[in-house]
Design a protein around this motif. Structure first.
Motif, PDB file in Angstrom:
ATOM      1  N   PHE A 134       0.518  -1.175   4.428  1.00 13.58           N
ATOM      2  CA  PHE A 134       1.339  -2.243   4.261  1.00 13.58           C
ATOM      3  C   PHE A 134       1.268  -3.007   2.887  1.00 13.58           C
ATOM      4  O   PHE A 134       2.017  -3.097   2.068  1.00 13.58           O
ATOM      5  CB  PHE A 134       1.209  -3.323   5.096  1.00 13.58           C
ATOM      6  N   LEU A 135      -0.136  -3.451   2.756  1.00 18.21           N
ATOM      7  CA  LEU A 135      -0.354  -4.292   1.534  1.00 18.21           C
ATOM      8  C   LEU A 135      -0.409  -3.381   0.074  1.00 18.21           C
ATOM      9  O   LEU A 135       0.368  -3.878  -0.849  1.00 18.21           O
ATOM     10  CB  LEU A 135      -1.910  -4.853   1.510  1.00 18.21           C
ATOM     11  N   GLY A 136      -0.508  -2.076   0.633  1.00 14.34           N
ATOM     12  CA  GLY A 136      -0.400  -1.075  -0.912  1.00 14.34           C
ATOM     13  C   GLY A 136       0.968  -1.127  -1.193  1.00 14.34           C
ATOM     14  O   GLY A 136       1.378  -0.910  -2.326  1.00 14.34           O
ATOM     15  N   GLY A 137       1.925  -0.741  -0.212  1.00 17.41           N
ATOM     16  CA  GLY A 137       3.299  -0.684  -0.186  1.00 17.41           C
ATOM     17  C   GLY A 137       3.766  -2.074  -0.985  1.00 17.41           C
ATOM     18  O   GLY A 137       4.649  -1.948  -2.102  1.00 17.41           O
ATOM     19  N   VAL A 138       3.547  -3.226  -0.641  1.00 21.03           N
ATOM     20  CA  VAL A 138       3.950  -4.474  -1.116  1.00 21.03           C
ATOM     21  C   VAL A 138       3.408  -4.335  -2.821  1.00 21.03           C
ATOM     22  O   VAL A 138       4.304  -4.922  -3.620  1.00 21.03           O
ATOM     23  CB  VAL A 138       3.222  -5.386  -0.453  1.00 21.03           C
ATOM     24  N   ALA A 139       2.003  -4.119  -2.848  1.00 24.54           N
ATOM     25  CA  ALA A 139       1.605  -4.149  -4.401  1.00 24.54           C
ATOM     26  C   ALA A 139       2.210  -3.293  -5.256  1.00 24.54           C
ATOM     27  O   ALA A 139       2.590  -3.350  -6.490  1.00 24.54           O
ATOM     28  CB  ALA A 139       0.031  -3.831  -4.157  1.00 24.54           C
ATOM     29  N   ALA A 173       6.265   3.085   2.835  1.00 28.18           N
ATOM     30  CA  ALA A 173       4.995   2.498   3.033  1.00 28.18           C
ATOM     31  C   ALA A 173       4.740   1.242   3.904  1.00 28.18           C
ATOM     32  O   ALA A 173       3.842   1.203   4.831  1.00 28.18           O
ATOM     33  CB  ALA A 173       4.025   2.630   1.817  1.00 28.18           C
ATOM     34  N   CYS A 174       5.405   0.181   3.501  1.00 30.21           N
ATOM     35  CA  CYS A 174       5.508  -0.996   4.333  1.00 30.21           C
ATOM     36  C   CYS A 174       5.767  -0.888   5.767  1.00 30.21           C
ATOM     37  O   CYS A 174       5.199  -1.428   6.650  1.00 30.21           O
ATOM     38  CB  CYS A 174       6.275  -2.111   3.525  1.00 30.21           C
ATOM     39  N   LEU A 175       6.913  -0.014   5.896  1.00 31.00           N
ATOM     40  CA  LEU A 175       7.558   0.078   7.332  1.00 31.00           C
ATOM     41  C   LEU A 175       6.467   0.943   8.220  1.00 31.00           C
ATOM     42  O   LEU A 175       6.266   0.566   9.396  1.00 31.00           O
ATOM     43  CB  LEU A 175       8.723   0.793   7.330  1.00 31.00           C
ATOM     44  N   ALA A 176       5.810   1.942   7.725  1.00 30.05           N
ATOM     45  CA  ALA A 176       4.744   2.626   8.347  1.00 30.05           C
ATOM     46  C   ALA A 176       3.599   1.936   8.530  1.00 30.05           C
ATOM     47  O   ALA A 176       3.286   2.000   9.846  1.00 30.05           O
ATOM     48  CB  ALA A 176       4.227   3.956   7.471  1.00 30.05           C
ATOM     49  N   GLY A 177       3.287   1.083   7.823  1.00 25.63           N
ATOM     50  CA  GLY A 177       2.082   0.146   7.861  1.00 25.63           C
ATOM     51  C   GLY A 177       2.470  -0.798   9.216  1.00 25.63           C
ATOM     52  O   GLY A 177       1.539  -1.099   9.927  1.00 25.63           O
ATOM     53  N   ILE A 178       3.685  -1.212   9.062  1.00 22.07           N
ATOM     54  CA  ILE A 178       3.874  -2.392  10.041  1.00 22.07           C
ATOM     55  C   ILE A 178       3.984  -1.581  11.670  1.00 22.07           C
ATOM     56  O   ILE A 178       3.350  -2.088  12.646  1.00 22.07           O
ATOM     57  CB  ILE A 178       5.306  -3.046   9.826  1.00 22.07           C
ATOM     58  N   LEU A 197      -2.215   5.470  -2.457  1.00 25.34           N
ATOM     59  CA  LEU A 197      -0.929   4.813  -1.267  1.00 25.34           C
ATOM     60  C   LEU A 197      -1.016   6.183  -0.315  1.00 25.34           C
ATOM     61  O   LEU A 197      -1.325   6.056   1.053  1.00 25.34           O
ATOM     62  CB  LEU A 197       0.306   4.716  -2.036  1.00 25.34           C
ATOM     63  N   ALA A 198      -0.989   7.562  -0.767  1.00 25.96           N
ATOM     64  CA  ALA A 198      -0.844   8.741   0.049  1.00 25.96           C
ATOM     65  C   ALA A 198      -2.094   9.019   0.775  1.00 25.96           C
ATOM     66  O   ALA A 198      -2.127   9.278   1.881  1.00 25.96           O
ATOM     67  CB  ALA A 198      -0.431   9.817  -0.926  1.00 25.96           C
TER      68      ALA A 198
END
Length: 253
Positions: free
Chosen positions: A21-26, A59-64, A209-210
């Motif tokens: 999630f944090l990686g997606g935000v970054a 990535a953010c949605l997957a992390g959540i 990220l991957a």
């Protein structure tokens, strides 16, 4: 013991979900800095969504989703309920599909030339705008200072502009410095162009990220195995002896 292992695995699962999630935000913030350099009038009618914009959202949605399922897993570990374990197993299998899809999309559509072209166009357009717009010039200078780059393709990018000195950011000087950044400065000439640096970092960012999605999927598989093991353990009922049998055994003793 199975409950303790399941609890630990779900905590690790949640941590990698948080990292994703944090990686997606970054990465979204990273891309947004260069998108902001573009001429807004030129892109006003461009309603297309590009993969560098889509991937961080995925990535953010997957992390959540992973964090949510991991929290449910911790609750499952504290309950002796087979229904919970079955539901949790289904949730984990769904998250595995989501994580594998996220990793595949990131590598196939993010880590490719489309991302390069998108970022190159944004930086080239921003560098062009910086010639006449003090606001864009300031934003581009911040990128030069942050990434340690100079110009779009290097310090030579400033030569056709008719300037006598390079921006202070090309030499690593602060804006209020009295030193002049000259074209002959070794610091400036040794620096890569911002286009090359930004593209290289974006490729590295996407691969990390991957990898985060893949590692999260690995712990998801371990969590699934532990959940199924707990479910099988709940099926084993303790032996129940008839009261008369127990009394008979006591009498014999």
């Amino acid at each position: 013991m199975r409950k303790v292992i399941l609890f630990i695995l779900n905590i690790l699962y949640a941590l990698f979900g948080l990292a994703l999630f944090l990686g997606g935000v970054a990465f979204w913030i990273y891309v947004a800095q260069f998108t902001a350099l573009r001429n807004t009038h030129h892109y006003k009618l461009d309603f297309s969504l590009y993969w560098p914009q889509v991937i961080p959202v995925v990535a953010c949605l997957a992390g959540i989703f992973v964090i949510f399922v991991a929290c449910c897993g911790c609750c499952t570990a504290s309950k002796n309920n087979k229904g919970f374990t079955i539901m949790q197993s289904i949730f984990i299998m769904i998250t595995l599909i989501v994580l594998i899809t996220c990793a595949a999309l990131t590598l196939k559509y993010g880590d490719n030339e489309e991302t390069d072209v998108y970022l190159i166009d944004a930086l080239t357009d921003g560098f062009s705008e910086a010639k006449t717009s003090p606001n864009h010039q300031e934003m581009f200078s911040r990128i030069e200072s942050w990434l340690g780059c100079c110009g779009a393709e290097g310090s030579s990018s400033y030569r056709p502009h008719g300037v006598h000195f390079l921006p202070q950011s090309c030499c690593g000087y602060s804006d209020d410095s009295n030193q002049k950044c000259e074209f002959t400065s070794k610091e400036a000439t040794d620096r890569h162009g911002c286009v090359k640096v930004v593209v290289s970092y974006s490729r590295l960012f996407l691969r990390v990220l991957a990898a985060a999605a893949a590692v999260a999927a690995f712990f998801g598989i371990l969590s699934l195995v532990a959940t199924l093991a707990l479910s099988i353990g709940l099926n084993k009922k303790p032996a129940v002896y008839d009261a008369t049998d127990i009394e008979t055994k006591k009498g014999l003793l």
